[in-house]
Design a protein around this motif. Sequence first.
Motif, mmCIF file in Angstrom:
data_model
loop_
_atom_site.group_PDB
_atom_site.id
_atom_site.type_symbol
_atom_site.label_atom_id
_atom_site.label_comp_id
_atom_site.label_asym_id
_atom_site.label_seq_id
_atom_site.Cartn_x
_atom_site.Cartn_y
_atom_site.Cartn_z
ATOM 1 N N SER A 4 21.774 3.129 4.334
ATOM 2 C CA SER A 4 23.157 4.442 4.153
ATOM 3 C C SER A 4 23.183 5.560 2.971
ATOM 4 C CB SER A 4 24.549 3.962 4.125
ATOM 5 O OG SER A 4 24.873 4.100 2.691
ATOM 6 N N HIS A 5 23.430 5.715 3.069
ATOM 7 C CA HIS A 5 22.798 7.291 1.733
ATOM 8 C C HIS A 5 21.947 7.100 1.764
ATOM 9 C CE1 HIS A 5 27.292 6.335 1.937
ATOM 10 N NE2 HIS A 5 27.938 7.669 1.534
ATOM 11 N N LEU A 6 21.332 6.664 2.101
ATOM 12 C CA LEU A 6 19.649 6.376 1.852
ATOM 13 C C LEU A 6 19.122 7.347 0.970
ATOM 14 C CD1 LEU A 6 18.701 4.120 3.683
ATOM 15 C CD2 LEU A 6 19.899 3.971 2.936
ATOM 16 N N LEU A 7 18.817 7.980 0.723
ATOM 17 C CA LEU A 7 17.347 8.459 0.222
ATOM 18 C C LEU A 7 17.722 9.743 -0.289
ATOM 19 C CD1 LEU A 7 15.400 7.699 3.130
ATOM 20 C CD2 LEU A 7 16.783 6.473 1.509
ATOM 21 N N THR A 8 17.590 9.613 -2.109
ATOM 22 C CA THR A 8 17.075 10.777 -2.603
ATOM 23 C C THR A 8 15.685 10.477 -3.542
ATOM 24 O OG1 THR A 8 19.295 10.248 -3.424
ATOM 25 C CG2 THR A 8 19.237 11.643 -1.628
ATOM 26 N N ALA A 9 15.441 9.466 -3.539
ATOM 27 C CA ALA A 9 14.300 9.620 -4.140
ATOM 28 C C ALA A 9 13.399 10.068 -3.610
ATOM 29 C CB ALA A 9 13.998 7.927 -4.324
ATOM 30 N N GLY A 120 24.691 1.485 11.088
ATOM 31 C CA GLY A 120 23.645 0.877 9.898
ATOM 32 C C GLY A 120 24.226 0.123 8.580
ATOM 33 N N HIS A 121 23.502 -0.436 8.278
ATOM 34 C CA HIS A 121 24.231 -1.183 7.112
ATOM 35 C C HIS A 121 23.212 -1.723 6.251
ATOM 36 C CE1 HIS A 121 26.622 -2.796 4.207
ATOM 37 N NE2 HIS A 121 25.859 -4.381 3.652
ATOM 38 N N ILE A 122 23.164 -1.555 4.454
ATOM 39 C CA ILE A 122 22.510 -1.318 3.649
ATOM 40 C C ILE A 122 22.918 -2.416 2.412
ATOM 41 C CG2 ILE A 122 21.073 -0.365 1.469
ATOM 42 C CD1 ILE A 122 20.877 2.317 3.503
ATOM 43 N N GLY A 123 21.976 -3.034 1.831
ATOM 44 C CA GLY A 123 22.179 -4.007 1.075
ATOM 45 C C GLY A 123 21.340 -4.834 0.115
ATOM 46 N N TRP A 124 21.280 -5.953 -0.838
ATOM 47 C CA TRP A 124 20.467 -6.801 -1.353
ATOM 48 C C TRP A 124 20.649 -7.897 -0.731
ATOM 49 C CZ3 TRP A 124 21.757 -5.805 -7.353
ATOM 50 C CH2 TRP A 124 21.369 -4.768 -8.057
ATOM 51 N N PHE A 125 19.006 -8.466 -0.041
ATOM 52 C CA PHE A 125 19.176 -9.829 0.159
ATOM 53 C C PHE A 125 18.375 -10.739 -0.451
ATOM 54 C CE2 PHE A 125 20.935 -6.801 3.290
ATOM 55 C CZ PHE A 125 21.586 -7.244 4.151
ATOM 56 N N VAL A 126 18.841 -11.727 0.385
ATOM 57 C CA VAL A 126 17.609 -12.913 -0.704
ATOM 58 C C VAL A 126 17.160 -14.129 0.905
ATOM 59 C CG1 VAL A 126 18.641 -12.904 -2.656
ATOM 60 C CG2 VAL A 126 20.103 -14.500 -0.990
ATOM 61 N N PRO A 127 16.269 -14.472 0.476
ATOM 62 C CA PRO A 127 16.216 -15.339 2.004
ATOM 63 C C PRO A 127 16.945 -16.730 2.336
ATOM 64 C CG PRO A 127 15.202 -15.857 0.336
ATOM 65 C CD PRO A 127 15.307 -15.223 -0.483
ATOM 66 N N LYS A 128 17.992 -17.857 3.311
ATOM 67 C CA LYS A 128 18.779 -18.195 3.396
ATOM 68 C C LYS A 128 18.076 -19.380 2.747
ATOM 69 C CE LYS A 128 21.531 -19.914 6.836
ATOM 70 N NZ LYS A 128 21.649 -21.271 6.684
ATOM 71 N N TYR A 129 16.734 -19.691 2.728
ATOM 72 C CA TYR A 129 16.165 -21.200 2.295
ATOM 73 C C TYR A 129 16.544 -21.388 0.874
ATOM 74 C CZ TYR A 129 12.430 -17.667 1.099
ATOM 75 O OH TYR A 129 11.232 -17.088 0.734
ATOM 76 N N TYR A 232 32.302 -1.284 -1.621
ATOM 77 C CA TYR A 232 32.299 -0.090 -1.706
ATOM 78 C C TYR A 232 33.586 0.132 -1.371
ATOM 79 C CZ TYR A 232 31.398 4.254 0.890
ATOM 80 O OH TYR A 232 30.989 5.683 0.499
ATOM 81 N N LYS A 233 34.045 1.198 -1.939
ATOM 82 C CA LYS A 233 35.716 2.233 -2.086
ATOM 83 C C LYS A 233 35.097 3.637 -1.451
ATOM 84 C CE LYS A 233 38.042 -0.866 -4.032
ATOM 85 N NZ LYS A 233 39.569 -1.328 -5.301
ATOM 86 N N GLU A 234 35.705 4.084 -0.819
ATOM 87 C CA GLU A 234 35.293 6.164 -0.521
ATOM 88 C C GLU A 234 35.247 6.881 -1.585
ATOM 89 O OE1 GLU A 234 33.781 8.289 1.983
ATOM 90 O OE2 GLU A 234 35.054 7.335 2.963
ATOM 91 N N GLY A 235 33.983 7.705 -2.354
ATOM 92 C CA GLY A 235 33.730 8.001 -3.157
ATOM 93 C C GLY A 235 33.372 7.089 -4.530
ATOM 94 N N TYR A 247 26.715 -0.075 -0.706
ATOM 95 C CA TYR A 247 26.919 0.714 0.140
ATOM 96 C C TYR A 247 26.997 0.661 1.462
ATOM 97 C CZ TYR A 247 21.762 0.964 -1.904
ATOM 98 O OH TYR A 247 20.737 1.996 -3.102
ATOM 99 N N PRO A 248 28.057 1.381 1.900
ATOM 100 C CA PRO A 248 29.049 1.257 3.204
ATOM 101 C C PRO A 248 28.327 1.040 4.773
ATOM 102 C CG PRO A 248 28.471 3.495 2.472
ATOM 103 C CD PRO A 248 27.721 2.752 2.620
#
Length: 317
Positions: A4-9, A120-129, A232-235, A247-248
């Motif tokens: 989402s806001h993804l990319l300013t790198a 779309g949604h961005i986040g941090w993920f780990v494997p379910k196992y 996530y909260k606005e702002g 991420y929103p």
Amino acid sequence: MRRSHLLTAGVSVLGILLLSACGAAETGKKDDVGGDKTVRLTVPSWVGAEANTAVAKHILEKELGYQVKTQQMGEVLAWDALAKGDIDAILEDWGHPKQEKSYVEDKKTVVKGGDLGVTGHIGWFVPKYWADENPDVTDWKNLNKYAKDLQTGESGGKGQLLEGSPDYVTHDDAIISNLKLNLKTKYAGSEAAQITEIKKNAQAKKPFLTYWWTPQWLNAQVEMVEVKLPEYKEGCDADPKKVACAYPNTPLQKFFNADFAKDGGEAAQFLKNFKWTTEQQNEVALMIAGEKLSPEAAAEKWVKANESTWKAWLPKK
């Protein structure tokens, strides 16, 4: 995801791919080859967005008689090109407030093209196992406890957070710093390289933590669980250096060059009408990335099987 806001790198051009087909066109843009008129579309670096462009290109050329050129470039660079009229449309944007303020609100060289239909949604993920064995790993407050399990030869004694392309919108370094996490980001370099590393870890049943997003076709093959970051909260992401929140959810948007939106004829109207579901996008993306079909072949296969959907996108006669 894709992101989402993804990319300013760092923003980099991943390459330029020009694809064209014959046909008379009336889009308000002059082609630099032979004087015919064309539609120019950007292709972001993730396969979901590639699916959008492939299907739009196929229908514009085969059903409406246009010539379409596609150009792969980084997201911020695409906004600049859109404002200049070097490209006509971005079909999947994950949120670029700075560019919207400059080009849509102030300069008015870019206009909104409507909702793509995909959230779309961005986040941090780990494997379910891994999460099944360690349920508390899905709360950010416990990540430091598992940092040792996430160490790699490149993480300098810290846990690794795997990233994709440096062009993706990401606040992860700020989140790590502000939440005081014993983690270090590592960029795979591209969506494809990130997927390769995720698959390798999953096959070996190794722990991993990755920046990831939905929709994404790989989610049907590698089951992952999102780590809960502060709500996530606005702002909360207004200052890139102070971000300490999740991420929103982002309804993905289309944007058009202002002149194209006004004078682009049937092509502009068709792209305004173009709207599909997450499941439909994933279907085409899986053909490209999973079944190894070319974008053109995947688009043709999907179009043949979904006539009732795309016919509704065509301009009314």
